[in-house]
Enzyme design. Structure first.
Site, PDB file in Angstrom:
ATOM      1  N   HIS A 237      -6.903 -20.342   4.661  1.00 47.64           N
ATOM      2  CA  HIS A 237      -5.990 -20.327   5.899  1.00 47.64           C
ATOM      3  C   HIS A 237      -5.977 -19.385   7.038  1.00 47.64           C
ATOM      4  CE1 HIS A 237      -3.543 -22.968   2.774  1.00 47.64           C
ATOM      5  NE2 HIS A 237      -4.030 -23.540   3.451  1.00 47.64           N
TER       6      HIS A 237
ATOM      7  N   ASP B 135      -0.836   8.481   4.314  1.00 49.33           N
ATOM      8  CA  ASP B 135      -0.441   7.072   4.704  1.00 49.33           C
ATOM      9  C   ASP B 135      -1.040   6.724   5.883  1.00 49.33           C
ATOM     10  OD1 ASP B 135       0.837   4.770   3.775  1.00 49.33           O
ATOM     11  OD2 ASP B 135       2.585   5.299   4.558  1.00 49.33           O
ATOM     12  N   GLU B 136      -1.405   5.278   6.017  1.00 50.41           N
ATOM     13  CA  GLU B 136      -1.778   4.658   7.317  1.00 50.41           C
ATOM     14  C   GLU B 136      -3.086   5.474   7.891  1.00 50.41           C
ATOM     15  OE1 GLU B 136      -0.702   1.967   8.175  1.00 50.41           O
ATOM     16  OE2 GLU B 136       1.464   1.888   8.411  1.00 50.41           O
TER      17      GLU B 136
ATOM     18  N   CYS C  62       1.601 -21.697   0.988  1.00 51.41           N
ATOM     19  CA  CYS C  62       0.267 -21.724   0.134  1.00 51.41           C
ATOM     20  C   CYS C  62       0.495 -21.222  -1.323  1.00 51.41           C
ATOM     21  CB  CYS C  62      -0.771 -21.194   0.930  1.00 51.41           C
ATOM     22  SG  CYS C  62      -2.271 -20.752   0.030  1.00 51.41           S
TER      23      CYS C  62
ATOM     24  N   LYS D  52       0.664  -1.171  -0.002  1.00 50.87           N
ATOM     25  CA  LYS D  52       0.134  -0.043  -0.097  1.00 50.87           C
ATOM     26  C   LYS D  52       0.874   1.138   0.037  1.00 50.87           C
ATOM     27  CE  LYS D  52      -2.132  -0.695   4.000  1.00 50.87           C
ATOM     28  NZ  LYS D  52      -1.494  -1.894   4.020  1.00 50.87           N
TER      29      LYS D  52
HETATM   30 ZN    ZN Z   1      -3.539 -19.887   1.939  1.00 52.11          ZN
END
Ligand code: ZN
Length: 200
Positions: free
Chosen positions: A195, A85-86, A157, A18
């Site tokens: 997950h 930002d943030e 993953c 970001k």
């Molecule tokens: Zn995953």
């Protein structure tokens, strides 16, 4: 300078780039000759006080602020593009501020977390509004994702991560953990839907 007044919002998970994207966009306006200012709430003291730094090390000069009142004071009348930002660490009135600023003919580029570690809309620090209010008024929305690092055997993953799991001592953080804990890779883990361990 001709402007097409609007609010650009860059939302996403941690580690999704970001800040890097915010810097890229503000740089682009600056190169084109727009007068820019870049602000960031000062609570994040991990890095230099003079630069906004994304996790991958890109830097841009930034003005650290304690909150909205200070930002309002420091915005120059000649500024055409305002970067924040943030933005999720500001007060709720930042929503009205961004709206009014764009209505006044300026450009706002804001980046921040849409949701907290419990997958709920991130609440501004005075707890009056949450990030969905900023999402509602945005003209352009970019939703960035990280990469899920869940270990499957020897590999990770690798799916797009739309959420970030808070981790304490290698375990999923309990729901009553504080929302704001400025940390790095050690305390948060990007997770895909499959997950992410959801809270009730
Ligand atoms: Zn995953």
């Amino acid at each position: 300078m001709n402007t097409n007044p609007h609010l650009e919002l860059i939302i996403g998970t941690m580690f999704s780039g970001k800040s890097t994207e915010l810097i890229r966009r503000v740089n682009r306006y600056e190169i084109a000759g727009y007068e820019i200012q870049l602000f960031k709430p000062a609570m994040d003291k991990r890095y230099s006080q003079e630069h906004v730094t994304s996790h991958d090390g890109l830097q841009k000069e930034v003005e650290f602020i304690q909150g909205l009142a200070e930002m309002e004071k420091r915005v120059r009348p000649t500024t055409e593009v305002l970067g924040i930002d943030e933005v999720q660490f500001m007060e709720s009135d930042v929503v009205n501020f961004c709206d009014t600023y764009a209505q006044d003919g300026k450009i706002v580029v804001a980046s921040g977390l849409l949701k907290d570690f419990q997958d709920k809309y991130f609440i501004f620090k005075d707890k009056l509004k949450d990030m969905s209010a900023l999402l509602r008024i945005a003209d352009h929305v970019t939703y960035l994702k990280a990469i899920c690092t869940y270990q499957e055997g020897l590999a990770i993953c690798g799916n797009e991560a739309t959420r970030v799991q808070r981790v304490i001592d290698g375990k999923v953080a309990p729901a009553d953990s504080p929302t704001v804990k400025v940390g790095g890779k050690k305390d948060y883990a990007p997770r895909c839907r499959k997950h992410f361990q959801f809270y009730d």
